[in-house]
Design an enzyme around this catalytic site. Structure first.
Site, PDB file in Angstrom:
ATOM      1  N   GLY A  36      68.855  46.041  45.588  1.00 23.19           N
ATOM      2  CA  GLY A  36      68.997  46.492  44.128  1.00 23.19           C
ATOM      3  C   GLY A  36      70.341  46.134  43.481  1.00 23.19           C
ATOM      4  O   GLY A  36      70.116  46.055  42.066  1.00 23.19           O
ATOM      5  N   CYS A 245      36.002  44.270  36.190  1.00 22.78           N
ATOM      6  CA  CYS A 245      35.850  42.921  36.170  1.00 22.78           C
ATOM      7  C   CYS A 245      34.324  42.569  36.006  1.00 22.78           C
ATOM      8  O   CYS A 245      33.660  42.775  36.968  1.00 22.78           O
ATOM      9  CB  CYS A 245      36.786  42.503  37.241  1.00 22.78           C
ATOM     10  SG  CYS A 245      36.373  40.540  37.651  1.00 22.78           S
ATOM     11  N   CYS A 248      33.840  40.301  39.640  1.00 22.82           N
ATOM     12  CA  CYS A 248      33.684  41.129  40.874  1.00 22.82           C
ATOM     13  C   CYS A 248      33.440  42.471  40.767  1.00 22.82           C
ATOM     14  O   CYS A 248      33.108  43.374  41.786  1.00 22.82           O
ATOM     15  CB  CYS A 248      34.960  40.843  41.835  1.00 22.82           C
ATOM     16  SG  CYS A 248      36.473  41.694  41.240  1.00 22.82           S
ATOM     17  N   CYS A 270      39.703  40.106  36.601  1.00 23.99           N
ATOM     18  CA  CYS A 270      40.795  40.326  37.426  1.00 23.99           C
ATOM     19  C   CYS A 270      41.874  39.260  37.115  1.00 23.99           C
ATOM     20  O   CYS A 270      41.719  38.096  37.005  1.00 23.99           O
ATOM     21  CB  CYS A 270      40.625  40.122  38.878  1.00 23.99           C
ATOM     22  SG  CYS A 270      39.432  41.384  39.535  1.00 23.99           S
ATOM     23  N   CYS A 276      39.971  38.282  43.063  1.00 20.29           N
ATOM     24  CA  CYS A 276      38.663  38.455  42.637  1.00 20.29           C
ATOM     25  C   CYS A 276      37.552  37.567  43.235  1.00 20.29           C
ATOM     26  O   CYS A 276      36.616  38.047  43.680  1.00 20.29           O
ATOM     27  CB  CYS A 276      38.682  37.942  41.120  1.00 20.29           C
ATOM     28  SG  CYS A 276      37.454  38.194  40.351  1.00 20.29           S
TER      29      CYS A 276
END
Lengths: 289, 366, 258
Positions: A36, A245, A248, A270, A276
């Site tokens: 970080g 979606c 899908c 998606c 997808c």
């Protein structure tokens, strides 16, 4: 992007010279050692514009080898112009195999998304970062933000979240949502939607973040705790959709909204094109059975 | 069913072809040569070399041609090439007192040793469009410099310095920091600041320098000296151990002399702002000198109150390749983040509507 | 009173170039005590205050503070991390210009809540409740909680700054002309408020002012500064009613209306 290739002797393997790669690798090692923490590095001028992934490209160029398989996504999709451009660049200058399949990739360079398919050990996710400093919009001075990080003086970040609740009744920050890495450094996860934040936490893959213009590299090693900042009584939550979606049927992935006609009719798809397609494929196979 | 437009390789390839076509323009008109750009658009070449941090007229001319005259794009091209070049080491410091000057003026003295040399300048041209240039045709050659012109000109600053009226230039010593290899870390030492300014966008520095003249951090500047001409570049190869001349380059140098009230330790004296650019670039060198002096405010115990005096503000935003890239990256797709915003704004609007249905409805009706 | 001073100041000296801003200032501040530093502008009192509060490093002398967390500490040799921790937990600083002490871009609630969040508070509702309580204590209407200080009057901003400092229950507060630049009626209200808060919270404070009326209302002891030096010190009433030094006599005669 200019048409460079390794056949052209003017350029080294993976574009950067070996000295530069070593310098970047040292920065990466330091970043991994201090999760970080933003490590300054001698970012080079790359043959694509600042803000278009120069940081991510330098990180990828420093770690890539001929045995790697590279996937590049922008907005979650493999076929967006900038993703295509960067993938072509590495296919040429680093002579590597490319893929659109998340599970087949050893290195995934991304802008604005984390793939929906869970990553595994040994994979590296390289983020393109425009503004690495999570405190920048609260404190424009580099000397001051450096001190705030050094002293873990993060009250000001919490103030901004408080203010958001006071104004909107909730934390209205939707992307580039700040996280606390390993309980020590507040970090910008790059402008991924907060939907993707939970995927950063204890992820088995190595996450590398490259900011070319600002010349910073930072990292989240595998299995490192990453906590999205929040309040006890206003816990962090991700976006949800009522829709699913259209291709899908997924209701668990990040959905893009498209306007499909003049009356403003919407369609949801998606954002992760590989995920997808994979689902559509499986559905076809199941249907055939 | 609607299918998302694929960006794809073909679209990019076609776009590249279109750029090449636009660059060439009407095939019935002769193609411009790099020599022509170098010789007839020389000031553009100078700017690209300066902000591209690479002294190579031919490469700069190529970049200008490739960029169709977009100088910031040309600077970008030159820098992206420069970054791949190996680095042999630092040259010896340029000695501009050895300059073979084509132009040299001081506005602080009526006359100076070596004389005021006007040289080629737009300063005293009347800005009237010269329609004779629209027609082809050779011009007579300009008169050449008289043989008695001083071979080397003492710097005006050195003269003031000997008197103690002007602070001596700092001797940074040590190896030069290289901003193209090492990150900029704040607070930055003056040599690093000067390097940043030398690479910085001329327009940005011009506006900042101008702002100091209009009261946003007054420097009280005088042009101690501006000189333009060629200077030798020396380099000490490790295997030789002594300096050899490896090139001659044209540079513009500006020594700006500024008032300074003095402090307890230092008697009142004049302070310097310094500007240096490749080729003939007086506007750039002067603006750089003004901003350099403004950035010394803290060092000289002056109040830091204006943008030009704010080191982090100036140094972080001076680079036009960085700025251009980041501004233009907004053209990249951002639809995922925008989608997140849509989701939250809709939710917030729904809450308002639930609290106050009439207001929301009447707003929608308007 | 305990037998240890809260602040031990010894020979504090600060120069700017060759000009002496303050010279050889020594005193002890006891728990619960309010010390006033008075003098004309340029007498060095604000410089002294900044040296005491660790905002400026003196050229000579020392400032020691008896901290709740780790006992007696020398303020200036402390690492920046520990000094900043001290300043946001055990200390407060009230600036003359409230804009310097507030975040003008965020709400009153966030301004008051910042110190709580900086030391780990993570419950929005509780932070908000505490902020509301403090708005009440500094006599700001509770429905202004979500307004920004840009929409506040000068007096309200100053009261908000006081609340922002006191919310973390500091032991020692430095105040630089807290009523300077405000209307007389507004000043009076803030002085009343400060007097009540100091007494109720058993605060110790160092107060810089050029206004002897403010000093008389708020302080127990007084130091009179001239040209960077302390020319007279003592109990406030004594100093003001029976000034010994010629400069103090001049100040009292020329300024004090009552």
């Amino acid at each position: 992007m200019p048409d460079v290739s390794i056949q052209d002797e003017a350029y080294n393997y993976a574009y950067l010279d070996e000295q530069t790669k070593r310098m970047i690798r040292r920065a990466i090692l330091k970043a991994v050692a201090v999760p970080g923490y933003q490590v300054p590095f001698g970012g080079r001028e790359m043959p694509l514009p600042y803000g278009w992934g120069t940081g991510g490209i330098q990180v990828t160029a420093a770690i890539i080898g001929r045995d790697d398989t590279l996937k590049v996504i922008d907005q979650g999709a493999d076929d967006t112009t900038n993703a295509v451009s960067i993938r072509r660049f590495f296919a040429k200058v680093a002579d590597v195999a490319t893929t659109t399949r998340t599970e087949d990739a050893t290195i995934i360079q991304t802008r604005h998304r984390v793939p929906e398919t869970p990553l595994s050990e040994g994979q590296i996710l390289v983020f393109q970062v425009p503004i690495p400093e999570p405190l920048r919009m609260l404190e424009p001075r580099e000397t001051e933000t450096r001190t705030l990080h050094a002293l873990s003086e993060y009250g000001v970040m919490q103030v901004s979240l408080y203010e958001s609740i006071a104004r909107h009744g909730r934390i209205a920050k939707t992307y580039n949502y700040p996280v606390l890495v390993n309980g020590r450094y507040i970090m910008s996860p790059s402008p991924i939607p907060k939907f993707d934040n939970p995927k950063l936490d204890r992820n088995p893959a190595l996450q590398l973040y490259g900011a070319g213009r600002e010349k910073r590299i930072y990292a989240v090693p595998p299995y490192t705790p990453v906590k999205s900042l929040d309040f006890d009584d206003h816990p962090f939550e991700i976006e949800t959709w009522k829709e699913s979606c259209s291709l899908c049927g997924s209701s668990e992935s990040f959905l893009d909204e498209m306007i499909v006609d003049d009356s403003g009719k919407r369609l949801f798809l998606c954002s992760d094109t590989d995920w997808c397609q994979d689902r559509q494929e499986k559905q076809r196979v199941d249907a055939a059975k | 069913m609607y299918v998302a437009v694929k960006g794809g390789e073909t679209a990019i390839a076609h776009s590249l072809d279109l750029v090449a076509d636009k660059r060439r323009g009407d095939r019935g008109i002769a193609e411009v040569s790099l020599d022509q750009i170098d010789q007839q658009l020389g000031l553009a070449v100078d700017r690209v070399m300066t902000e591209g941090s690479c002294y190579d007229r031919a490469l700069a001319a190529l970049a200008i041609k490739q960029a169709r005259g977009d100088l910031i794009e040309a600077i970008f091209l030159l820098r992206a090439y420069r970054t791949t070049l190996p680095r042999f080491g630092d040259s010896e410091p340029l000695d501009t007192s050895r300059m073979v000057a084509e132009r040299r003026i001081s506005s602080t003295f009526k006359d100076v040793p070596g004389g005021q040399v006007l040289g080629p300048t737009y300063d005293y041209t009347h800005r009237l469009l010269d329609f004779s240039l629209a027609a082809a045709g050779e011009r007579p050659a300009a008169p050449t410099a008289p043989a008695d012109m001083a071979p080397s000109l003492p710097r005006v600053g050195d003269i003031l310095e000997r008197e103690g009226m002007l602070e001596p230039p700092p001797d940074a010593g040590g190896p030069a920091h290289d901003l193209t290899r090492q990150p900029l870390v704040m607070p930055a030492a003056r040599p690093v600041r000067l390097q940043n300014l030398a690479r910085g966008d001329e327009g940005f520095l011009l506006a900042l320098g101008y702002s100091t003249q209009r009261g946003y951090g007054n420097n009280h500047p005088f042009v101690g000296e501006i000189r333009f001409g060629s200077v030798p570049v020396s380099f000490v190869p490790e295997e030789l151990g002594f300096a050899i001349e490896i090139a001659e380059i044209d540079v513009t140098e500006c020594d700006m002399v500024n008032q300074f009230a003095g402090s307890q330790d230092v008697p009142p004296q004049f302070t310097r702002g310094y500007g240096l650019a490749f080729g003939h670039a007086e506007r750039k060198a002067m603006a750089m000198a003004l901003v350099d002096r403004a950035l010394r405010a803290e060092e000289l115990s002056e109040a830091v109150a204006s943008p030009a005096q704010d080191e982090e503000f100036v140094l972080a935003h001076s680079d036009n390749v960085e700025a251009s890239g980041f501004v233009q990256h907004l053209k990249l797709p951002h639809y995922v983040d925008f989608q997140s915003e849509l989701v939250v704004v809709r939710a917030l609007r729904a809450e308002v509507e639930a609290r106050n249905p009439d207001a929301a409805l009447s707003q929608a009706a308007e | 009173m305990t037998d240890t001073p809260l602040l031990l100041v010894r020979d504090v000296t600060k120069r700017f170039g060759g000009r002496i801003a303050c010279c050889d200032v020594s005193f002890d501040l006891w728990p619960g005590e309010v010390l006033g530093i008075v003098g004309e502008s340029g007498s060095g009192k604000t410089t002294l205050l900044n040296c005491l509060a660790g905002r400026m490093t003196p050229d000579g002398g020392s400032v020691a503070y008896d901290s709740a967390s780790s006992g007696l500490v020398d303020v200036h040799p402390l690492s920046e991390a520990r000094r900043r921790l001290l300043t946001r937990t055990e200390w407060g600083f009230v600036n003359q210009d409230a804009r310097e002490g507030l975040r003008m871009g965020v709400s009153a609630g966030a301004n008051i809540g910042e110190r709580l969040m900086a030391i780990g508070a993570r419950h929005y509702g509780e932070i908000r409740q505490t902020a509301t309580d403090w708005l009440g204590r500094v006599e700001i209407e509770l429905d202004r909680l979500d307004d920004r200080p840009t929409a506040f009057s000068g007096g309200m901003r100053q009261r908000l700054q006081i609340a922002r400092n006191l919310v973390s229950q500091p032991r020692l507060v430095f105040m630089d002309e807290p009523t300077g630049g405000l209307d007389v009626s507004v000043q009076a209200r803030i002085l009343d408020l400060l007097r009540g808060l100091v007494a109720n919270l058993n605060l110790s404070a160092v107060l810089v002012t050029h206004d002897l009326g403010v000093a008389r209302l708020l302080t127990h002891r007084l130091m009179v500064m001239q040209g960077g030096r302390v020319v007279e010190a003592g109990l406030t009433d004594q100093v003001l009613d029976d000034p010994q030094h010629a400069y103090t006599q001049m100040l009292v005669a020329s300024i004090l209306p009552v």
